[in-house]
Scaffold this active site. Structure first.
Site, PDB file in Angstrom:
ATOM      1  N   SER A 212       0.839  -1.189   0.000  1.00 45.42           N
ATOM      2  CA  SER A 212       0.000   0.000   0.000  1.00 45.42           C
ATOM      3  C   SER A 212       0.879   1.245   0.000  1.00 45.42           C
ATOM      4  CB  SER A 212      -0.890  -0.022   1.254  1.00 45.42           C
ATOM      5  OG  SER A 212      -1.646   1.153   1.334  1.00 45.42           O
ATOM      6  N   GLY A 213       0.653   2.144  -0.974  1.00 43.68           N
ATOM      7  CA  GLY A 213       1.442   3.369  -1.053  1.00 43.68           C
ATOM      8  C   GLY A 213       2.631   3.282  -1.978  1.00 43.68           C
TER       9      GLY A 213
ATOM     10  N   THR B 151      -1.700   1.983  -8.190  1.00 40.90           N
ATOM     11  CA  THR B 151      -2.828   2.598  -8.890  1.00 40.90           C
ATOM     12  C   THR B 151      -2.352   3.669  -9.856  1.00 40.90           C
ATOM     13  OG1 THR B 151      -4.266   2.115  -7.008  1.00 40.90           O
ATOM     14  CG2 THR B 151      -5.030   3.770  -8.568  1.00 40.90           C
TER      15      THR B 151
ATOM     16  N   ASN C 119      -0.530   4.758   3.466  1.00 41.04           N
ATOM     17  CA  ASN C 119      -0.956   5.425   2.235  1.00 41.04           C
ATOM     18  C   ASN C 119      -2.264   6.164   2.445  1.00 41.04           C
ATOM     19  OD1 ASN C 119      -1.447   6.142  -0.398  1.00 41.04           O
ATOM     20  ND2 ASN C 119      -1.786   4.069  -1.151  1.00 41.04           N
TER      21      ASN C 119
ATOM     22  N   SER D 237      -5.231   4.481  -0.484  1.00 37.33           N
ATOM     23  CA  SER D 237      -4.925   3.077  -0.777  1.00 37.33           C
ATOM     24  C   SER D 237      -6.144   2.354  -1.340  1.00 37.33           C
ATOM     25  CB  SER D 237      -4.474   2.385   0.512  1.00 37.33           C
ATOM     26  OG  SER D 237      -4.323   1.006   0.295  1.00 37.33           O
ATOM     27  N   SER D 238      -5.957   1.651  -2.462  1.00 35.16           N
ATOM     28  CA  SER D 238      -7.037   0.824  -3.014  1.00 35.16           C
ATOM     29  C   SER D 238      -7.229  -0.380  -2.107  1.00 35.16           C
ATOM     30  CB  SER D 238      -6.667   0.343  -4.425  1.00 35.16           C
ATOM     31  OG  SER D 238      -6.537   1.420  -5.294  1.00 35.16           O
TER      32      SER D 238
ATOM     33  N   GLY E  86       0.046  -6.077  -2.615  1.00 38.53           N
ATOM     34  CA  GLY E  86       1.190  -6.980  -2.551  1.00 38.53           C
ATOM     35  C   GLY E  86       1.311  -7.643  -1.191  1.00 38.53           C
TER      36      GLY E  86
ATOM     37  N   GLU F 154       2.325  -8.430   2.409  1.00 33.64           N
ATOM     38  CA  GLU F 154       2.673  -7.538   3.522  1.00 33.64           C
ATOM     39  C   GLU F 154       2.712  -8.324   4.824  1.00 33.64           C
ATOM     40  OE1 GLU F 154       0.973  -3.179   2.155  1.00 33.64           O
ATOM     41  OE2 GLU F 154      -0.369  -4.486   3.255  1.00 33.64           O
TER      42      GLU F 154
END
Length: 832
Positions: A197-198, A202, A257, A260-261, A483, A485
């Site tokens: 995330s971040g 995207t 983030n 974040s999606s 991804g 984590e």
């Protein structure tokens, strides 16, 4: 496809491949894409001692550069850059690549493929704002946390039609190669964009769409009339306009983030027979619906809630019967309510505009806002326990009246259904009593499902609008998904995300293996094949196979008296001591409680199973769902909406043969994941790995530990490991002969023709190296990792020797000439 070119020839090829003049087509972006000719020449001429220049392990920086002072008895003494000296074990130092490989564009070309070499190459490129770098089949990209002019129109034009090796690393190069492969091979393509995330997934997904939207409509200047009811504007505008709406309902602030999606998406861009854009569709995966009712203190729920309450459109506040204070709504105020980098008022206007552009009719638009408002109100519904009974009853009806109004329901029926649901027992329906906790759980589950089903319905409606009915030939799919984590506290959602990445990594390993196999087979290399996809099989089977983690979880969900403890005991009985990938977590001070550990390819993750049974069942009150179907709000939203509800609750629309599998989150997740993997296997994949350089969002700074953790997690180092097992370096015979003939010119007979392959065989056979470390193919010679580095060192030594000898001869000649002149002057002076 080749994983890597010759290590030794890389700098020369890079230098000659594209000079500064050729880079001029990229305009102001050129300096952010490739080193200048001057820099490359300076790097090649920098003094360097390959025998003593090494990386050494460092506690603070992870790895630092140093010079070896001495080696003795398995110990190495190294003088670090800060002039301090350390003594470490022999396996704690790593050879450094010569300076000519600094900021190399494809890390698989490096002489020494080791962790610090990869890390430092990324760091030095990032410091020069070159954020894209290849690593074999991967393109790694580091989030710059600042605007760079590397996506300008001239950059798009610069990558048009260029092969990968003809231009600097870039997301546009990956995109163009996918496009060209699709046209030439007539095969569907996919671009897999993963990362934490971040990390910029995207943003890079948007850039891919931007690229196709630009190149695939070139020359199509005729304006076409839009059919009635379809989105106005070009298809590329329509695809890009889907983003603001999906981000409003599917993006949130996380610890790392601000935007974040919280869902994965696979965007398929369809092209016609001539390569022009035809249509597009979107598939979504794993929406994190638990965020609707719960957020951590440093996080925020979905942006749409705060956009509505920003009061930019006061009419929404009145229509939804809400206030502008998020703290009035417990579901959306458990964490932060504002994000410094996001203007909620401005974003609301973008979302509202996107709804219109995407072709939603006025009733549907109102329905979307009303559903969102109803979700907020659900969190305010209160229930109390009846005196001397465990039965719950409403604690006031005002909130239920608001929910009923927004969802077109009778509020009395809604409260009755929540407190006294009807359940089927045999052939009859009976009323079941509910405790306050059970009702609260039911309300939370309904709120999450309303939001999730509305999100899925919006995706269906967007796809209807994007379907142009034009002929489709092939598609390029862009996967944007979270991804791998590892957090301090890892729950069911994290297991799903990590399992997805385990499957994606297996897909990459298998793909890489197949490419290598084809290359070796084509070249006639004698090679014992290894299926690297099998490396991850044990962990994948532990999670998904019968009596695996998901299987046991689903089985436990069928038993009313099952608890977290009984679930944990079953896991331990089945797997502890029998599977190496399943372990008992090691307790540590300050560490979050964990119940079991899984050994994934990227590291060991501790999981906490608290509440997994409830999360997995996510039980919906079917009596309330029945009410939804009788709603007085007649929108096209509701038919699909209710079908989704019936399927997820095991109703008439569900597949009875699967029993309760439709009711569980894990079963639905596995079904979606299998569908995704089937889609990907039908394509030619391209891989992009996004990296976060630091936690503070500081442009240009790199945290070594953080980046190395990601390189391990997202498969970059795994890819290099696979490289090293095969023959990652390869070079055409003619190029090899030209570059390395200097090592032993006498091995190649002078004055008679000898083909390049024979010359390479004679040359390598005459050199004192390990002859098991290379193989001869039909057109090129293949090397194990590191051997080309040895050849390069030998070549440098030979050149230094020849140059020294040449200089000695030249100096001797010049001095003899000078001596002759001195003697002549002396004789002249004597005669005078």
């Amino acid at each position: 496809m080749e994983l890597a070119a010759s290590s030794g020839s890389a700098p020369r090829e890079t230098a000659t491949m594209s000079g500064d003049a050729e880079m001029a087509v990229f305009g102001e972006a050129a300096q952010y894409l490739r080193k200048t000719e001057k820099e490359r020449i300076e790097a090649q001429n920098r003094p360097f001692d390959a025998k003593t220049s090494y990386f050494v392990i460092d506690q603070k920086e992870m790895y630092v550069k140093g010079v070896i002072q001495s080696r003795e008895g398995g110990k190495v003494t190294v003088k670090k850059e800060d002039n301090t000296t350390v003594t470490v074990k022999d396996d704690e130092v790593f050879p450094m690549n010569p300076p000519k490989y600094d900021k190399i564009e494809d890390m698989a070309m490096m002489t020494h493929l080791n962790e610090p070499a990869v890390l430092y190459n990324l760091k030095e490129r990032y410091a020069a704002w070159m954020i894209y770098t290849y690593s074999g089949l991967f393109c790694a990209t580091v989030n710059p946390y600042k605007w760079l002019p590397v996506y300008n129109p001239e950059v798009v034009s610069g990558y048009r039609g260029k092969k990968r090796q003809e231009a600097p690393p870039h997301i546009f190069s990956i995109s163009d190669n996918a496009y060209q492969f699709m046209l030439t091979d007539r095969e569907n393509q996919s671009i897999l964009i993963t990362g934490e995330s971040g990390a910029g997934k995207t943003v890079n997904t948007k850039r891919v769409i931007q690229y196709f939207a630009t190149i695939a409509v070139v020359g199509d200047t005729k304006k076409k009339e839009q059919p009635a009811g379809k989105i106005q504007g070009t298809l590329e505008d329509q695809i890009i306009q889907a983003n603001p709406l999906l981000e409003a309902f599917g993006n949130a602030k996380t610890v790392r983030n601000d935007n974040s999606s919280r869902f994965g998406k696979f965007i398929r861009i369809h092209f016609g027979t001539t390569g022009k854009l035809a249509s597009a569709d979107i598939e979504t995966y794993l929406l994190e619906k638990s965020r609707v009712t719960f957020q951590l203190s440093a996080e925020r729920s979905y942006h749409i809630f705060y956009q509505i309450m920003s009061n930019k459109k006061p009419e929404l506040i009145d229509m939804l019967l809400i206030t502008t204070n998020p703290y009035d709504f417990p579901f959306v105020s458990q964490g932060e309510i504002t994000v410094p980098s996001i203007d909620d008022q401005e974003e609301l206007m973008a979302t509202d505009s996107a709804i219109d552009i995407l072709g939603f009719n006025p009733d549907e638009k109102v329905g979307i806002y009303k559903m969102t408002g109803a979700v907020m109100h659900y969190g305010n519904m209160k229930f109390k326990q009846k005196q001397r009974e465990e039965q719950a009853e409403p604690d006031g009806t005002e909130v239920a009246d608001k929910v009923g109004y927004l969802m077109g329901l009778n509020s009395a029926d809604l409260l009755k259904a929540l407190c006294y649901p009807r359940v089927k027992v045999g052939n009859e329906f009976v009323t079941k009593g509910q405790t306050v906790q059970q009702v609260n759980n039911s309300v939370g589950a309904l709120a999450k499902s309303v939001f999730e089903k509305m999100f899925l319905w919006m995706v269906i409606r967007i796809n209807q609008q994007l379907d142009t009915k034009q002929p489709r030939q092939h598609f390029i799919g862009v996967l944007d998904i979270a991804g791998f984590e590892i957090f301090d506290y890892n729950s069911l959602e994290q297991l799903c995300i990590n399992f997805t990445n385990e499957k994606l990594q297996q897909f990459f390993n298998h793909h890489m293996f197949v490419l290598e196999q084809e290359e070796y087979k084509k070249e006639g290399i004698d090679w014992e094949f290894i299926d690297f996809g099998m490396d991850l099989a044990a962990c994948i089977e532990l999670i998904e196979k019968p009596m695996g983690i998901f299987s046991i979880l689903e089985e436990e969900c069928m038993f009313p008296k099952a608890t977290d403890t009984s679930f944990k005991n079953k896991l331990y009985d089945q797997h502890l001591g029998k599977t190496n990938n399943f372990q008992k977590p090691k307790p540590a001070k300050g560490k979050a409680e964990a119940h079991f550990s899984l050994v994934h390819y990227a590291g060991t993750v501790d999981y906490n199973i608290s509440g997994w049974l409830d999360k997995n069942k996510d039980p919906l009150n079917e009596t309330v769902i029945g009410l939804y179907q009788k709603s007085s709000v007649k929108l096209s939203l509701f038919p699909v909406f209710f079908i989704c509800f019936c399927r997820s609750s095991g109703g008439k629309k569900g597949a009875k043969k699967k029993g309760s599998s439709f009711q569980t989150v894990s079963a639905l997740f596995r079904e979606n994941l299998n569908k995704l993997m089937t889609n990907l296997r039908s394509t030619h994949p391209h891989f992009v790995r996004c990296l976060i350089p630091n936690e503070t969002k500081t442009p240009g700074a790199m945290d070594h530990h953080l980046v190395m953790h990601q390189l391990r997690c997202n498969g970059v180092l795994e890819g290099i490991r696979i490289c090293r097992k095969g023959f990652p370096s390869r070079i055409l015979y003619a190029d090899f002969k030209q570059r390395y003939k200097v090592l032993n010119a006498s091995a190649i007979p002078e004055g008679q023709f000898i083909d390049s392959k024979k010359a390479a065989e004679k040359l390598l056979g005459s050199i004192d190296i390990d002859h098991t470390q290379y193989k001869f193919g039909h057109t090129k010679v293949f090397f194990k990792a590191g051997l080309l580095g040895t050849l390069e060192e030998m070549r440098d030594d030979k050149l230094a020797q020849l140059i020294t000898r040449t200089q000695a001869i030249c100096r001797g000649y010049l001095m003899r000439v000078e001596f002759q002149k001195m003697m002549e002057r002396r004789y002249c002076s004597f005669e005078f």
